[in-house]
Design a protein around this motif. Sequence first.
Motif, mmCIF file in Angstrom:
data_model
loop_
_atom_site.group_PDB
_atom_site.id
_atom_site.type_symbol
_atom_site.label_atom_id
_atom_site.label_comp_id
_atom_site.label_asym_id
_atom_site.label_seq_id
_atom_site.Cartn_x
_atom_site.Cartn_y
_atom_site.Cartn_z
ATOM 1 N N VAL A 274 0.927 -1.291 -0.152
ATOM 2 C CA VAL A 274 -0.116 0.085 -0.098
ATOM 3 C C VAL A 274 0.955 1.117 0.005
ATOM 4 N N LEU A 275 1.901 1.279 0.892
ATOM 5 C CA LEU A 275 2.800 2.407 0.702
ATOM 6 C C LEU A 275 3.594 2.498 -0.637
ATOM 7 N N GLY A 276 3.898 1.405 -1.038
ATOM 8 C CA GLY A 276 4.510 1.404 -2.465
ATOM 9 C C GLY A 276 3.732 2.185 -3.572
ATOM 10 N N ILE A 277 2.584 1.875 -3.568
ATOM 11 C CA ILE A 277 1.689 2.156 -4.680
ATOM 12 C C ILE A 277 1.838 3.734 -5.293
ATOM 13 N N ARG A 278 2.047 4.382 -3.884
ATOM 14 C CA ARG A 278 2.112 6.014 -4.231
ATOM 15 C C ARG A 278 3.390 6.492 -5.130
ATOM 16 N N VAL A 279 4.303 5.456 -4.969
ATOM 17 C CA VAL A 279 5.554 5.913 -5.719
ATOM 18 C C VAL A 279 5.752 4.959 -7.113
ATOM 19 N N VAL A 280 5.367 3.847 -7.096
ATOM 20 C CA VAL A 280 5.849 3.170 -8.400
ATOM 21 C C VAL A 280 4.344 2.468 -8.752
ATOM 22 N N GLY A 281 3.410 2.659 -8.111
ATOM 23 C CA GLY A 281 1.940 2.249 -8.741
ATOM 24 C C GLY A 281 1.639 0.893 -8.573
ATOM 25 N N THR A 282 -0.041 0.608 -8.482
ATOM 26 C CA THR A 282 -0.198 -0.863 -8.188
ATOM 27 C C THR A 282 0.157 -2.030 -9.299
ATOM 28 N N MET A 283 0.632 -1.520 -10.618
ATOM 29 C CA MET A 283 1.205 -2.276 -11.508
ATOM 30 C C MET A 283 2.355 -2.820 -11.207
ATOM 31 N N LEU A 284 3.234 -1.716 -10.622
ATOM 32 C CA LEU A 284 4.462 -2.198 -10.391
ATOM 33 C C LEU A 284 5.146 -2.412 -9.286
ATOM 34 N N ILE A 285 4.409 -2.410 -8.287
ATOM 35 C CA ILE A 285 4.993 -2.251 -6.766
ATOM 36 C C ILE A 285 5.583 -4.002 -6.441
ATOM 37 N N SER A 286 5.098 -4.836 -6.885
ATOM 38 C CA SER A 286 5.575 -6.196 -6.598
ATOM 39 C C SER A 286 7.170 -6.287 -7.296
ATOM 40 N N SER A 287 7.294 -5.555 -8.243
ATOM 41 C CA SER A 287 8.647 -5.811 -8.681
ATOM 42 C C SER A 287 9.781 -5.293 -7.710
ATOM 43 N N PHE A 288 9.041 -4.285 -6.831
ATOM 44 C CA PHE A 288 9.955 -3.354 -5.777
ATOM 45 C C PHE A 288 10.289 -4.363 -4.667
ATOM 46 N N ILE A 289 9.329 -5.459 -4.358
ATOM 47 C CA ILE A 289 9.710 -6.347 -3.491
ATOM 48 C C ILE A 289 10.547 -7.292 -3.804
ATOM 49 N N ILE A 290 10.587 -8.032 -5.272
ATOM 50 C CA ILE A 290 11.166 -9.229 -5.952
ATOM 51 C C ILE A 290 12.629 -8.768 -6.392
ATOM 52 N N PHE A 291 12.425 -7.569 -7.058
ATOM 53 C CA PHE A 291 13.727 -7.148 -7.765
ATOM 54 C C PHE A 291 15.143 -7.176 -7.083
ATOM 55 N N PRO A 292 15.121 -6.403 -5.990
ATOM 56 C CA PRO A 292 16.325 -6.235 -5.262
ATOM 57 C C PRO A 292 16.927 -7.473 -4.442
ATOM 58 N N THR A 293 15.823 -8.127 -4.082
ATOM 59 C CA THR A 293 16.198 -9.356 -3.357
ATOM 60 C C THR A 293 16.830 -10.393 -4.349
ATOM 61 N N VAL A 294 16.308 -10.641 -5.444
ATOM 62 C CA VAL A 294 16.646 -11.371 -6.634
ATOM 63 C C VAL A 294 18.123 -11.058 -7.015
ATOM 64 N N ILE A 295 18.328 -9.599 -7.261
ATOM 65 C CA ILE A 295 19.597 -9.082 -7.464
ATOM 66 C C ILE A 295 20.716 -9.639 -6.532
ATOM 67 N N ALA A 296 20.233 -9.441 -5.233
ATOM 68 C CA ALA A 296 21.152 -9.652 -4.183
ATOM 69 C C ALA A 296 21.497 -11.267 -4.103
ATOM 70 N N LEU A 297 20.369 -11.921 -4.291
ATOM 71 C CA LEU A 297 20.751 -13.392 -3.952
ATOM 72 C C LEU A 297 21.561 -13.832 -5.388
#
Lengths: 250, 274
Positions: free
Chosen positions: B191-214
């Motif tokens: 809910v916090l993230g939809i203000r910045v990246v929107g409902t369509m893109l917020i899940s990538s905010f959660i997934i991408f940084p972790t997958v890159i770090a992994l």
Amino acid sequence: MSKYIQAHDVSISFGRLEVLKHVNFHVKENDYLAIVGPNGSGKTTLMKALLGLVSIDSGSFEYHPSLSIKDIGYLPQSSFLQDKHFPATVKEIIATGLANQSLFRYSKDDEKAIRQISILLDIKHLLNKKIGHLSGGQHQRVLMARALVKNPKILILDEPTSALDPKIREDFYSLIHHLHAHENVSIVLISHDLQSVSDYAKNILYLDQEVVYFGSVSDICTSEALIEQLGAQAVTALCHRPDHEHHTHS
Amino acid sequence: MNITHILDLLSYSFLQRAFIVGSLIAISSSFLGIFLVLRKYSMIGDGLAHVSFATVALALLLNTSPLIVSIPIVIASSFLILKLSEENKIGGDAAIALVSSTSVALGVFISSLASGFNVDLFSYLFGSILILSMMDVYFSLILSIVVVITVLYYYHQLFAVTYDVDFAKVSGVNVKKSNYILAVLTSITIVLGIRVVGTMLISSFIIFPTVIALKLQTGFKRTIALAVAFSLFSVFSGIFISIILDFPTGATIVLINALLFIVASLSSLVLKKG
């Protein structure tokens, strides 16, 4: 000798498929029980029910009042391949055996317990290594350390050697035997290989959806039910192996 | 563009708010990402983001704050997904698909009832740093602190459940409680993230940084720290680039993450061969 766990008439089914029918057995203090049976005989289901991971349809498990959750250690089937890319160190994995710590750092007691068990299992030098960088044998020792770090009274192992090569398998059985003989840990070992486990176990529970045999290793030679199940030749061969006497009485 | 221009840009209060809120979301989503990715729950984030689309439409229809309407409904939806998966009546992925598609349909239905707020709704679909208020900053600060402290407090339980759920259960960890904690924290972060990246893109905010770090194959805590670093980098560079070149901010942040992922994948391939 008191009975740690008693199964009373346990039956389990998944939907219409009956997996276990009216199973009765017990695990005594300082016992070494091998649960044996062919694939699909219900061994792993029975173990999961014993641990509270699978619900039972009828019957019950009775645990000795002195036993608490910390007294039961559990070593699942090898997750060696799945762990190849898991981002954790050996120390972090062993510490999950102490789960219920609620802070980000380990307490001094936790650190001490991890150090002691890693010395006992000869994996102290691996503590800071990544879990995915270990060999199959080292990986299994780490999971053993995780199961033992809280000093359980009973250790339940599910086909612990299935992913190991024969030499490491033999070492692993010796390690379990050492824990049983010198650390007074009661063992419940699940295996499909009656021949290997009968070298070490005191008692055998042979399952094929229902109990085919439950009794001491020395009596399996005279079990008519087991002879009917496996054939006279196989049972006779099991009873007359040259190394049989040596291990079971050591 | 020189340093004076950059300092000039930073003096704009809307941009300051965007940096603060973006950083807070970067930190909280990275703290959760590792547990969601390794437990193969990444799609829950996507499903809940679709739910938040419907809740934003509802809030706009009721002319109230999307944050206040979204948080309880998204949390309730995450519980519904867990319940449907736990009871094993349908698979986890099917439960997410059901809840998510129903929510999108509801969102579209609500937005058709009142066509006046379609422009606002569009800004929530793909994010807009221009819509951030001081209230958003305070909300984000409080909720991010809640997310980070809760993860730190339950770290060992969450780690144990992530590594081996059966073993965790046998060791006395309350797995159900861990799942619900993760669901609540994920809902808040989405809910916090939809203000910045929107409902369509917020899940990538959660997934991408972790997958890159992994990809860098380090320990668990270090993976979280690296995910925070990658996420902060993508937020800062994404906001700067989007302002300077007049690109959409949310999309720029996600594309920077995608670029980082490609670089990390190629580097790990080269290191393996080397």
